[in-house]
Scaffold this motif. Structure first.
Motif, short mmCIF file in Angstrom:
data_model
loop_
_atom_site.label_atom_id
_atom_site.label_comp_id
_atom_site.label_asym_id
_atom_site.label_seq_id
_atom_site.Cartn_x
_atom_site.Cartn_y
_atom_site.Cartn_z
N VAL A 100 -2.37 -1.42 4.92
CA VAL A 100 -3.04 -1.69 3.65
C VAL A 100 -2.18 -2.54 2.73
O VAL A 100 -2.61 -3.59 2.24
CB VAL A 100 -3.44 -0.37 2.95
N LEU A 101 -0.96 -2.13 2.47
CA LEU A 101 -0.10 -2.87 1.54
C LEU A 101 0.29 -4.24 2.07
O LEU A 101 0.26 -5.22 1.32
CB LEU A 101 1.12 -2.03 1.18
N PRO A 102 0.67 -4.40 3.37
CA PRO A 102 0.94 -5.75 3.86
C PRO A 102 -0.26 -6.69 3.72
O PRO A 102 -0.08 -7.89 3.47
CB PRO A 102 1.30 -5.51 5.34
N ALA A 103 -1.47 -6.17 3.89
CA ALA A 103 -2.66 -7.01 3.73
C ALA A 103 -2.80 -7.50 2.29
O ALA A 103 -3.43 -8.53 2.04
CB ALA A 103 -3.91 -6.23 4.13
N LEU A 104 -2.20 -6.79 1.34
CA LEU A 104 -2.20 -7.20 -0.06
C LEU A 104 -0.95 -7.99 -0.42
O LEU A 104 -0.70 -8.27 -1.59
CB LEU A 104 -2.31 -5.96 -0.96
N GLY A 105 -0.14 -8.30 0.59
CA GLY A 105 1.06 -9.10 0.35
C GLY A 105 2.27 -8.32 -0.06
O GLY A 105 3.30 -8.90 -0.43
N GLU A 106 2.21 -6.98 0.00
CA GLU A 106 3.35 -6.15 -0.41
C GLU A 106 4.04 -5.60 0.84
O GLU A 106 3.48 -4.79 1.56
CB GLU A 106 2.89 -5.00 -1.31
N LEU A 107 5.26 -6.06 1.07
CA LEU A 107 5.95 -5.76 2.33
C LEU A 107 7.12 -4.80 2.17
O LEU A 107 7.65 -4.33 3.17
CB LEU A 107 6.48 -7.07 2.94
N ASN A 108 7.53 -4.52 0.94
CA ASN A 108 8.76 -3.77 0.72
C ASN A 108 8.54 -2.37 0.18
O ASN A 108 9.26 -1.90 -0.70
CB ASN A 108 9.68 -4.55 -0.23
#
Length: 713
Positions: A279-287
């Motif tokens: 979910v978060l990587p799909a929103l551009g949040e990787l950390n």
């Protein structure tokens, strides 16, 4: 999402929406040619231009040359990592819509509302995209200008003239739907595209909900970072998705702060974390780190289990006081003075003066290790006072040298010995006299016997640590040395934590905030909380705001109504959940003869696999081996919870103990009575059954041979 099959981001929309789109006056740079081609073609052109701009943004980052920028190799490595993360964040996911909505404002946001002044148009998407000149082509859903997309209504249009939603099939823009917020003559009507997206079959892991966030969800998502928010959410209300999107929002609004302090998502088990990890990587949040509570307290190797009584007592908040006493038990008052020799001089600090220092440090309730480090400095300071009285002029270096003096170190070792947290807990749980000494007035004799380890069997060198023991070691570790705090922590399925586990999580956000997600009706552990006020007090966030979500978006109305029959028995104080879904969903309860149960379950699975979407077969844990054999013999491939479904393998065999937090389009529930009977008490069993019943998104088939629990009747 990456790694999954190609699925529509939106289903094909209603033909009345696709074939006869509502005309719209484009306030951007619309050309006569584009108008002649139609609004849908113009929107497709903007999508193509936006994707091209995103590719150009990524190419610009990939082309950065940093070989002469960094001062040293360490800075170069850090910069290279940041660039790589930026490149990953700018990936164009082919089957994920780049934008899903558009806002046409009556006036330019922030500008003076002059008569006749034209508004602006913004496309709302998962990330910001700009053209070569830096002008925005897609606005991040988290930006303030995007907020009216989720909250504007005809009663409160928030200066929006028109809200447009887009429908996609296989990544292609195929439909749109307009809502004129200036038309006060008609009522707000439900969006057909929004409803279709909510009810769309799901394949693969959990996906984001940025296109479907509802006003009450958006308020929680955008709540400030300064306070802790607790979300009591019925099944299907999207509480997990809300928590994850709140992390994404906070990282957008407070990126620099959270980059320093860190964020963490805590889930109930590894299967759950695998389910939500995209979910978060799909929103551009990787950390954003992810962990279970067991991961946080992994100071010892866990190889044992506790019976329910011992586990509940070890998770009781009273154990914190027992541990506090045990940690401090090694401190003894001095009986001899400390004599420091420096050159030809001898400096004497009497025992009574050192005792005053020790008692003052104990009274301050400092961390054990910090107080132990402070004691030699206090003794050294007393020596320096004597030096100054004798006419010397010592400085800080002299005080540090005195603190490291052999006589001072020996005295501190005897008065305030070092504590190993694991060894301390080991002694507490294996030495009845030591436990009795420090549990007096806190645990009665029966409770003390219950938490003590059983004597190891002959040939076994040591007892095995349990998960509850590991939490006690974590508490002891924090009593010795402060646990580092993060900027924000999301705690999901929080209702299942013990008071001591809440304390362990709370230590990770003492100087930060938290988002607590859970449902009191789904508490299935022996120590499950019955009150959010009590849970938040243990977490160290007693002033947290508690929000309740009762409107379901995923669970069909007939299914949630059936499951809600259990609420009076499992959580009488909670409001019954409702469903906004227009379709009732497929729902059946099938009674069969005992000898026909396995075949009936197999048939229900085949029937569900004949439809589109994922299928979950949920059963009591002790039924899993039997059903594994049935599915294998029938040649029906299946997955374990958390494994990603695909077009060839859409069936997941789910032990009831791992079903929490997971969702499937179709659920086949095997033998509800066995699910209830597997738990130590009826109430916990009914809560486990409530969880299992509410995992369905499109349909539920209950197959049973034994009588159903009377609470369902």
């Amino acid at each position: 999402m990456p790694g999954g099959p190609a699925v529509p981001a939106f289903p094909p929309a209603d033909p009345s929406v696709t074939d006869t789109p509502t005309p719209v006056t484009d306030t951007a740079d619309a050309t006569d040619t584009a108008d002649a081609a139609g609004p849908l073609a113009r929107e497709r052109a903007h999508l193509a231009s936006s994707r091209a701009a995103l590719r150009a943004m990524r190419a610009d980052v990939e082309a950065l040359d940093i070989k002469d920028v960094a001062a040293n190799w360490v800075n170069a490595q850090v910069l290279r990592r940041q660039i790589d993360e930026r490149i990953t964040a700018l990936a164009d996911l082919a089957h994920t819509p780049l934008f899903f909505g558009r806002l046409d404002y009556l006036h330019a946001p922030g500008a003076e509302r002059a008569e006749g002044a034209g508004g602006e148009q913004f496309y709302i998407g998962r990330r910001h995209v700009h053209d070569a000149a830096g002008d925005p082509m897609v606005i991040d859903w988290r930006a303030p200008v995007s907020q009216p997309f989720y909250r504007a209504s005809k009663k409160e249009p928030m200066d929006v003239r028109l809200r447009r939603r887009f429908g996609y099939t296989g990544g292609e823009l195929t439909a749109y739907e307009d809502e004129d917020l200036t038309d006060t003559t008609s009522d707000d009507r439900a969006s057909r595209l929004l409803q279709s997206e909510i009810e769309r079959p799901r394949v693969g892991p959990m996906r984001d909900i940025v296109a479907t966030i509802q006003p009450e969800q958006d308020e929680i998502v955008r709540a400030g970072i300064g306070g802790t928010v607790c979300v009591q959410g019925a099944p299907g209300t999207g509480k997990t998705a809300v928590g994850l999107h709140r992390v994404a929002y906070l990282l957008y609004a407070h990126r620099e702060r959270l980059a320093r302090t860190g964020t963490l998502v805590i889930g109930p088990n590894r299967s759950f974390l695998r389910y939500i990890e995209q979910v978060l990587p799909a929103l551009g949040e990787l950390n954003v780190a992810q962990a279970t509570v067991d991961d946080l307290v992994a100071h010892v190797e866990v190889r044992g289990t506790d019976d329910p009584v011992a586990a509940r007592l070890k998770g009781d908040a009273r154990m914190a006081e027992v541990l506090r006493r045990a940690v401090r038990s090694g401190v003894t008052m001095p009986v001899e003075p400390v004599i420091v020799v420096r050159g030809s001089r001898r400096w004497r600090v009497p025992a009574y003066e050192i005792e005053e220092m020790v008692r003052e440090l104990l009274a301050r309730d400092m961390r054990y290790g910090a107080a132990r480090e402070a004691l030699p400095q206090r003794i050294a300071h007393a020596v320096l006072v004597r030096m100054e009285e004798a006419g010397e002029a010592p400085d800080d270096r002299v005080q540090d040298a005195v603190a490291r003096n052999a006589a001072v170190k020996a005295a501190v070792k005897a008065i305030w010995p070092a504590v190993d947290p694991a060894k301390l807990v080991l002694r507490l749980l294996s030495d009845a006299e030591f436990l009795a000494e420090h549990a007096a007035g806190v645990l009665d004799e029966d409770e003390q016997r219950a938490v003590l380890w059983a004597k190891p069997a002959r040939g076994v060198k040591s007892a095995k640590w349990s998960s509850a023991d590991a939490v006690l070691v974590d508490e002891a570790s924090d009593l010795v040395a402060r646990t580092p705090s993060l900027g924000h922590v999301v705690l999901d399925e929080a209702q299942d934590l013990s008071p001591m586990q809440y304390r362990a999580v709370g230590r990770r956000c003492t100087t930060g905030s938290a988002t607590v997600l859970g449902d009191l009706a789904q508490g299935t552990t022996p120590w499950a909380t019955t009150s959010w006020a009590e849970a938040l007090a243990h977490l160290g966030k007693p002033d947290a705001a508690v929000e309740e979500l009762t409107q379901g978006f995923r669970v069909p109305r007939e299914v949630i109504a059936y499951a809600s029959r259990l609420l009076p028995a499992i959580a009488p104080g909670l409001a019954e959940a409702t469903s906004v879904r227009e379709s009732a969903g497929d729902f059946s309860v099938r009674e069969v003869a005992p000898e026909a149960l396995d075949a009936a379950v197999l048939g229900a699975c085949r029937e569900a696999l004949g439809r589109e979407g994922s299928v979950g077969l949920i059963a009591a844990d002790d039924r899993i081996p039997v059903l594994t054999g049935v599915l294998t013999a029938a040649g029906l491939p299946f997955l374990a919870p958390g494994e990603e479904t695909s077009a060839d393998s859409r069936l997941t065999l789910v032990p009831a103990s791992l079903a929490k937090g997971l969702e499937y389009d179709y659920v086949v529930l095997d033998e509800p009575a066995a699910v209830v009977a597997a738990e130590p008490d009826t109430r916990t069993g009914l809560r486990r059954l409530y969880v299992a019943l509410t995992r369905a998104v499109s349909g539920l088939a209950v197959v049973h041979a034994r009588p159903l629990p009377e609470e369902l009747g």
